[in-house]
Scaffold this motif. Sequence first.
Motif, PDB file in Angstrom:
ATOM      1  N   TYR A 263       0.474  -1.309   0.049  1.00 42.37           N
ATOM      2  CA  TYR A 263       0.416   0.136  -0.015  1.00 42.37           C
ATOM      3  C   TYR A 263       0.787   1.660   0.295  1.00 42.37           C
ATOM      4  N   THR A 264       0.937   2.287  -0.862  1.00 47.22           N
ATOM      5  CA  THR A 264       1.062   3.233  -0.908  1.00 47.22           C
ATOM      6  C   THR A 264       0.399   4.400  -1.274  1.00 47.22           C
ATOM      7  N   SER A 265       0.421   5.831  -0.404  1.00 48.56           N
ATOM      8  CA  SER A 265      -0.386   6.940  -0.693  1.00 48.56           C
ATOM      9  C   SER A 265      -0.543   7.490  -2.159  1.00 48.56           C
ATOM     10  N   GLU A 389      14.189  10.192  -2.970  1.00 51.32           N
ATOM     11  CA  GLU A 389      14.216  11.577  -3.220  1.00 51.32           C
ATOM     12  C   GLU A 389      15.098  12.432  -2.961  1.00 51.32           C
ATOM     13  N   ASN A 390      15.272  13.526  -3.859  1.00 50.47           N
ATOM     14  CA  ASN A 390      16.269  14.573  -4.164  1.00 50.47           C
ATOM     15  C   ASN A 390      17.186  14.452  -3.576  1.00 50.47           C
ATOM     16  N   ILE A 391      18.658  14.104  -3.998  1.00 52.97           N
ATOM     17  CA  ILE A 391      19.621  14.173  -3.047  1.00 52.97           C
ATOM     18  C   ILE A 391      20.792  14.842  -3.824  1.00 52.97           C
ATOM     19  N   VAL A 411      25.408   6.263  -6.781  1.00 51.68           N
ATOM     20  CA  VAL A 411      24.186   5.938  -7.867  1.00 51.68           C
ATOM     21  C   VAL A 411      23.206   6.274  -7.204  1.00 51.68           C
ATOM     22  N   ASP A 412      22.541   7.381  -7.481  1.00 52.17           N
ATOM     23  CA  ASP A 412      21.338   8.080  -7.585  1.00 52.17           C
ATOM     24  C   ASP A 412      20.550   6.885  -8.073  1.00 52.17           C
ATOM     25  N   THR A 413      18.854   6.504  -7.845  1.00 52.06           N
ATOM     26  CA  THR A 413      18.180   5.565  -7.917  1.00 52.06           C
ATOM     27  C   THR A 413      17.235   6.248  -7.459  1.00 52.06           C
ATOM     28  N   TRP A 414      16.361   6.431  -9.061  1.00 48.41           N
ATOM     29  CA  TRP A 414      15.300   7.170  -9.077  1.00 48.41           C
ATOM     30  C   TRP A 414      14.349   6.219  -9.568  1.00 48.41           C
ATOM     31  N   TRP A 415      12.715   6.079  -8.722  1.00 50.46           N
ATOM     32  CA  TRP A 415      12.178   4.863  -8.975  1.00 50.46           C
ATOM     33  C   TRP A 415      10.666   4.828  -8.212  1.00 50.46           C
ATOM     34  N   GLN A 416      10.229   3.875  -7.898  1.00 52.66           N
ATOM     35  CA  GLN A 416       8.412   4.333  -6.969  1.00 52.66           C
ATOM     36  C   GLN A 416       7.875   2.632  -6.880  1.00 52.66           C
ATOM     37  N   THR A 417       7.061   2.980  -6.418  1.00 54.61           N
ATOM     38  CA  THR A 417       6.600   1.509  -5.860  1.00 54.61           C
ATOM     39  C   THR A 417       5.947   0.570  -6.530  1.00 54.61           C
ATOM     40  N   GLU A 418       5.549   1.639  -7.081  1.00 55.77           N
ATOM     41  CA  GLU A 418       5.313   1.544  -8.377  1.00 55.77           C
ATOM     42  C   GLU A 418       5.796   0.361  -9.435  1.00 55.77           C
ATOM     43  N   THR A 419       6.866   1.118  -9.944  1.00 56.39           N
ATOM     44  CA  THR A 419       8.102   0.688 -11.066  1.00 56.39           C
ATOM     45  C   THR A 419       8.227  -0.270 -10.082  1.00 56.39           C
ATOM     46  N   TRP A 512      16.772  15.425 -14.120  1.00 53.17           N
ATOM     47  CA  TRP A 512      17.370  15.863 -12.799  1.00 53.17           C
ATOM     48  C   TRP A 512      15.509  15.823 -12.051  1.00 53.17           C
ATOM     49  N   LEU A 513      15.132  14.868 -10.939  1.00 54.45           N
ATOM     50  CA  LEU A 513      14.141  15.029 -10.562  1.00 54.45           C
ATOM     51  C   LEU A 513      13.630  16.469 -10.180  1.00 54.45           C
ATOM     52  N   LEU A 514      12.652  17.186 -10.043  1.00 50.39           N
ATOM     53  CA  LEU A 514      12.244  17.860  -9.547  1.00 50.39           C
ATOM     54  C   LEU A 514      10.562  18.163  -7.865  1.00 50.39           C
ATOM     55  N   MET A 521       2.922  14.089  -0.569  1.00 50.72           N
ATOM     56  CA  MET A 521       4.381  14.917   0.232  1.00 50.72           C
ATOM     57  C   MET A 521       5.839  13.394   0.486  1.00 50.72           C
ATOM     58  N   ASN A 522       6.877  14.148   0.091  1.00 51.59           N
ATOM     59  CA  ASN A 522       7.906  13.240   0.681  1.00 51.59           C
ATOM     60  C   ASN A 522       8.579  13.238   1.886  1.00 51.59           C
ATOM     61  N   VAL A 523       8.247  12.792   2.978  1.00 47.24           N
ATOM     62  CA  VAL A 523       8.972  12.773   4.245  1.00 47.24           C
ATOM     63  C   VAL A 523       9.687  12.120   4.556  1.00 47.24           C
TER      64      VAL A 523
HETATM   65  O1  PRX Z   1       9.161  11.709  -5.465  1.00 47.80           O
HETATM   66  C1  PRX Z   1       9.494  10.597  -6.438  1.00 47.80           C
HETATM   67  C2  PRX Z   1      10.271  10.224  -5.441  1.00 47.80           C
HETATM   68  O2  PRX Z   1      10.030   9.284  -4.534  1.00 47.80           O
HETATM   69  C3  PRX Z   1       8.923   8.744  -5.680  1.00 47.80           C
HETATM   70  C4  PRX Z   1       8.603   7.530  -5.353  1.00 47.80           C
HETATM   71  O3  PRX Z   1       7.607   7.237  -2.891  1.00 47.80           O
HETATM   72  P1  PRX Z   1       8.122   5.805  -2.752  1.00 47.80           P
HETATM   73  O4  PRX Z   1       6.492   4.813  -3.824  1.00 47.80           O
HETATM   74  O5  PRX Z   1       7.513   5.833  -1.965  1.00 47.80           O
HETATM   75  O6  PRX Z   1       9.480   5.411  -3.841  1.00 47.80           O
HETATM   76  C5  PRX Z   1      10.555   5.367  -2.935  1.00 47.80           C
HETATM   77  C6  PRX Z   1      12.137   4.204  -2.978  1.00 47.80           C
HETATM   78  C7  PRX Z   1      11.739   3.971  -4.670  1.00 47.80           C
HETATM   79  C8  PRX Z   1       8.627   9.162  -7.020  1.00 47.80           C
HETATM   80  O7  PRX Z   1       7.937   9.336  -7.174  1.00 47.80           O
HETATM   81  N1  PRX Z   1      11.817   9.956  -5.880  1.00 47.80           N
HETATM   82  C9  PRX Z   1      12.131   8.153  -5.333  1.00 47.80           C
HETATM   83  N2  PRX Z   1      13.527   7.860  -5.589  1.00 47.80           N
HETATM   84  C10 PRX Z   1      14.012   9.337  -6.138  1.00 47.80           C
HETATM   85  C11 PRX Z   1      12.924  10.138  -5.966  1.00 47.80           C
HETATM   86  N3  PRX Z   1      13.677  11.590  -6.372  1.00 47.80           N
HETATM   87  C12 PRX Z   1      14.505  12.165  -6.316  1.00 47.80           C
HETATM   88  N4  PRX Z   1      15.867  11.396  -7.151  1.00 47.80           N
HETATM   89  C13 PRX Z   1      15.099   9.943  -6.480  1.00 47.80           C
HETATM   90  N5  PRX Z   1      16.095   9.027  -6.538  1.00 47.80           N
END
Ligand code: PRX
Length: 650
Positions: A263-265, A389-391, A411-419, A512-514, A521-523
């Motif tokens: 589950y995710t918000s 989140e952004n580093i 390695v700054d890794t962008w992804w999500q619960t969904e991906t 670059w993620l913004l 929110m990302n806390v």
């Molecule tokens: O906004 C992005 C941010 O976290 C979101 C996904 O959150 P969650 O599903 O809880 O997964 C977090 C762990 C994978 C994204 O939509 N996010 C995640 N990684 C990055 C990021 N924002 C910037 N840089 C990242 N590396």
Amino acid sequence: MTTQESSSETPVTVAPDPAFAAQAVAGPDLYERAAADRLGFWAEQAREHVTWAKDFEEVLDWSGAPFAKWFVGGELNVAVNCVDRHVEAGHGERVALHFEGEPGDTATVTYAQLHEQVQRAANALAALGVGAGDRVAVYLPMLVESVVAMLACARLGAAHSVVFGGFSADALHSRIVDAEAKVVITCDGSYRRGKPTTLKPAVDAALAKGAPSVTNVLVVRRNGEAVDWTEGRDVWWHEALEAASPVHEAQAFDAEQPLFILYTSGTTGKPKGILHTSGGYLVQTAYTTRNVFDVRPERDVYWCTADVGWVTGHSYVVYGPLANGLTQVVYEGTPDTPDKDRWWSLVEKYGVTVLYTAPTAIRTCMKWGEEFPARHDLSSLRVLGSVGENINPEAWNWYRRVIGAGRTPIVDTWWQTETGAQMIAPLPGVTALKAGSAQVPLPGIAAEVVDDAGEPLGHGQAGYLVLTEPWPAMLRGIWGDEQRFKDTYWARFPGRYFAGDGAKRDEDGDIWLLGRVDDVMNVSGHRLSTAEIESALVSHPDVAEAAVVGATDETTGQAVVAFVILRGGHEQGPDTVAQLRDHVGKEIGPIAKPRSIMVVAELPKTRSGKIMRRLLRDVAEHRPTGDVTTLTDSTVMDAITQGMSATSGD
Ligand code: PRX
């Protein structure tokens, strides 16, 4: 290592160290192969990283888009891939988990031992009636048993739904009910900041609210805290495992067998049950673990600090590392217990070579000071990862200089619960690194930055991040809500996946993620929804209306700031704010408690009645408020701004 110095506008890039590149797992050919034949590339990865009981016939069936089927006709058992095959290959004596409890107790679990525990647990769950297609809720902290429980479900073809131990009984209840879990696995309690905590009471409270699907609760004994016991329902984990046979014959399941719900918000009040399935998910988590972290099981000691309650713990504590047969560290507690050097003492003690953590943790360590990492020999570290989140470049540079001795790739890794797995990240030894940017889609992944109309943007222009091709670990839906799945991710830009993140490409084309462009929110790297916290606040009898915004916070990235209107006849008392914070903690969990709550007489609204969060964010971040001309009553903002400065210090 060559460092190209440049002006403050042009970020510094760090070219790969030739010695590192020479032995790196990934090579530039990965990009070339993926670009030449994307699906062929995924087929190759699928056969390299996963052992199939029955080979697949088709890589991708996208005819039912946006519902994907990957590795069609293939059959596998995910747990066998994570455990049995390493034992069969002669690596049974290799350590799978170095467990370190917060009080200092340790356990070393080899692959052979993990194999036995998973088989026993699978038999124990089966004895409680769990079978393929069922759901099992897991409400546990970071323990060996958490990993075993998840793998035992996978072995049976049952989907786990792990609920973060920091969520409240109410949040746990709604997740158990939504997934219709048959069994809940929990423990008596754990340790946090040197003190015992309890988990079972939250399960008891959740089930007392009514959860007809649940027949049994399996209880791990961790800290010996007294627990209430419901005869006939509650079963001790250790007793069930002792009574179970140590041998369990695993069955192979279809590649699309549900593996888990997490589950995710989202942007509305109700959390979404993100559904992941088996084959594609395992392929991509295994492939990314190996290439993005440059790991070899015979050499590396890997440590991802994420909790199994979040997707990072699923993909990069359990499935990706174990599919690779890695040795890893699992730590139960907080980084500052007994002292602020605990993490670094663990890196030294276990000779950790790859560390994967979140920027918020790095910024906290920066605040604590360099003397804590300096107490330990961190020279074993080879690769550092960041996620959630952004580093910011400052934290990136500190991480590399202080933790990585100016030597390790980050390695700054962008992804999500969904991906489900990493999507945008540099490849160490291949990609020239750039502090603050997640940089490039991984080989096999296709992403674009587009404008409002969905048109790709030129370099330097900010827009929305979309994924333009399906990927193996993609979510297969939202549990029980097909329409919401389509509306949330596939409607904004038809045919493409809308991530909910803003992004831009720089002049080199690096991404670059913004931050989020929706009301998420990302806390501290945890996703929270403004709507969910607002509905928690208005469920309090004193509150008439609430508006929540995420305000920039130096350490946690964003912080929750709430504005509430009390119901007629309710005056603000000395305890009002504390009571409301506690109420949010009870409804959702301590992580969702607002940093500050301001009681206001009115909220800024447009003439159509929409709350103008932009203005509230200005107030929360102590900026002069922006354009107020569209407000019904422009004096509202003056009152709020004055109120905020009076109660400042949030
Ligand atoms: O906004 C992005 C941010 O976290 C979101 C996904 O959150 P969650 O599903 O809880 O997964 C977090 C762990 C994978 C994204 O939509 N996010 C995640 N990684 C990055 C990021 N924002 C910037 N840089 C990242 N590396």
